[in-house]
Design an enzyme around this catalytic site. Structure first.
Site, PDB file in Angstrom:
ATOM      1  N   LYS A   3    -126.309 -18.985  90.726  1.00 13.43           N
ATOM      2  CA  LYS A   3    -125.424 -19.935  91.433  1.00 13.43           C
ATOM      3  C   LYS A   3    -124.273 -19.174  92.092  1.00 13.43           C
ATOM      4  CE  LYS A   3    -122.687 -20.611  87.283  1.00 13.43           C
ATOM      5  NZ  LYS A   3    -122.494 -21.397  86.065  1.00 13.43           N
ATOM      6  N   TYR A  62     -94.104  -9.254 106.025  1.00  8.21           N
ATOM      7  CA  TYR A  62     -93.558 -10.608 105.873  1.00  8.21           C
ATOM      8  C   TYR A  62     -92.611 -10.692 104.681  1.00  8.21           C
ATOM      9  CZ  TYR A  62     -97.054 -12.495 109.133  1.00  8.21           C
ATOM     10  OH  TYR A  62     -97.816 -12.783 110.229  1.00  8.21           O
TER      11      TYR A  62
HETATM   12  C1  LIG Z   1    -122.735 -20.632  84.916  1.00 14.29           C
HETATM   13  C2  LIG Z   1    -123.548 -21.085  83.783  1.00 14.29           C
HETATM   14  C3  LIG Z   1    -124.125 -20.147  82.906  1.00 14.29           C
HETATM   15  C4  LIG Z   1    -123.835 -18.663  82.982  1.00 14.29           C
HETATM   16  O1  LIG Z   1    -122.533 -18.395  82.483  1.00 14.29           O
HETATM   17  P1  LIG Z   1    -121.965 -16.896  82.339  1.00 14.29           P
HETATM   18  O2  LIG Z   1    -120.705 -17.046  81.604  1.00 14.29           O
HETATM   19  O3  LIG Z   1    -121.747 -16.420  83.743  1.00 14.29           O
HETATM   20  O4  LIG Z   1    -122.994 -16.103  81.655  1.00 14.29           O
HETATM   21  C5  LIG Z   1    -124.977 -20.628  81.923  1.00 14.29           C
HETATM   22  N1  LIG Z   1    -125.219 -21.960  81.784  1.00 14.29           N
HETATM   23  C6  LIG Z   1    -124.658 -22.886  82.596  1.00 14.29           C
HETATM   24  C7  LIG Z   1    -124.952 -24.320  82.383  1.00 14.29           C
HETATM   25  C8  LIG Z   1    -123.791 -22.478  83.605  1.00 14.29           C
HETATM   26  O5  LIG Z   1    -123.228 -23.396  84.387  1.00 14.29           O
END
Ligand SMILES: *Cc1c(COP(=O)(O)O)cnc(C)c1O
Length: 374
Positions: A35, A266
């Protein structure tokens, strides 16, 4: 090589990190989380690599990401972990994505789509075992399961939950979540007389929580080379140490000699206390190098750390290069990653930005030209 700022992704590091996950996962299947454009590392390239390395499946947040993966020719199971709605169900089913369902609101539509395409749609159900975000509370899982089983065309393949604090080794909530998930899912399996694929562990669960492995694990951040807890890097052999996969570099576009007492940029938030050599970099908050890094961050030039001085602006950043023996236009400046043995980590930048490595990687990778290095 026309882009002045470059994000480079090391396929070698990604492969190594997958191997580390494999070690911790033992015989559990690995669902590789891709993701957020693979945490800024490039979703399609990373997905291909993890599948080639043996990932059983891939995880995205929304249906659109799953469609992108299918269009890139990826045939592995793709879990849509957050965003199944009645409106997106048709597209999810058409592309053979695996819906993760937090409640019953999409079931009618999913069943309708299953009939339409003449295929059983196989779901995973999200239990809220203590995360308090998405999903169904343990006591209501039985009704949700029954709701799926009552609809022809739908089937259940798995049950999952998510940790709220697995990034903190020893967090009391983690063992509680393991227990709730274990007890509830076993009870449900008995009640319905079936066996499902159970999965709970993210990277923190895999590295820090005992008993969290179950049938499948869902690592994200560790695949990309950062530990969930910046302060608790486990003492392991180099073979098991994660390797950061992202490097973000820029280059010097101007070198200036300024007298003592010069206000910089700035707000004149920094004034030279001595005759000063300033190197100007063509990078700023439009590249994810946030304004909060002003007068806080360091970058690497010629293998040495030099401090960011004055305000980071939209497209420009200044560093104090006075202590370098030499600095020239065209010199590489490394914002994240290594140069001649010196390193700046995503955790370090996260501390300067008052955030976590995850956000740093998403920002840098999402806002800059990326190249995937074999
Ligand atoms: C993002 C996510 C993960 C992975 O989490 P990490 O901390 O990056 O390993 C696993 N399960 C779900 C449901 C997630 O949303």
């Amino acid at each position: 090589m026309n882009a002045l700022n470059r994000v480079e992704i090391s396929a070698r590091a990604l492969r190594h990190n997958f191997g580390v996950c494999r070690h911790y996962a033992a015989d559990a299947a690995i669902l590789a989380m891709v993701k957020g454009e693979a945490y800024g590392h490039g979703m399609v390239d990373c997905a291909r690599l993890f599948v080639a390395e043996g990932a059983a499946s891939l995880g995205v947040a929304q249906v659109g990401e799953g469609v992108t993966l299918r269009q890139a020719g990826i045939t592995a199971p793709i879990f849509v972990l957050a965003g199944i709605t009645p409106q997106s169900a048709a597209v999810a089913v058409e592309h053979g994505l695996t819906p993760v369902i937090g409640d019953g609101s999409s079931l009618d539509e999913l069943a309708f789509q299953a009939r339409r395409v003449g295929r059983t749609v196989r779901l995973h159900l999200k239990m809220d075992a203590g995360m308090g975000r998405q999903g169904t509370l343990p006591g209501e899982m039985s009704a949700l399961i029954q709701g799926v089983l009552d609809r022809p065309g739908l089937a259940i393949d798995g049950i999952l939950a998510h940790f709220p604090e697995a990034d903190e080794p020893g967090a009391a909530s983690s063992s509680q979540v393991v227990e709730t998930f274990r007890v509830t899912s076993r009870q449900l399996e008995q009640q319905f007389g079936r066996r499902w694929c159970l999965h709970l562990a993210n990277s923190g669960g895999l590295l820090y929580v005992s008993g969290a492995r179950f049938d499948m694990v869902r690592p994200g951040i560790m695949l990309y080379g950062s530990y969930p807890d910046a302060h608790a890097t486990p003492e392991v052999t180099p073979a098991l140490q994660l390797q950061p996969a992202m490097r973000f570099s820029s280059q010097v576009i101007q070198v200036r000699q300024l007298p003592a007492g010069t206000g910089l940029g700035y707000g004149h938030s920094w004034t030279s206390a001595r005759p000063t050599t300033i190197a100007v970099l063509p990078v700023g908050y439009s590249n994810g190098y946030l304004r909060r890094l002003s007068n806080r961050a360091s970058v690497l030039i010629r293998g040495r750390r030099v401090p960011v001085v004055g305000r980071v602006s939209m497209n420009l950043t200044m560093v104090d290069a006075t202590d370098l023996e030499q600095v020239e236009v065209g010199d590489e400046a490394v914002l994240l990653g290594t140069q001649q043995g010196e390193a700046i980590s995503a955790d370090e930048i996260g501390a300067w930005m008052e955030t976590i490595s995850y956000e740093v990687l998403c920002l840098f990778g999402g806002l800059n030209r990326r190249s995937f290095l074999e």
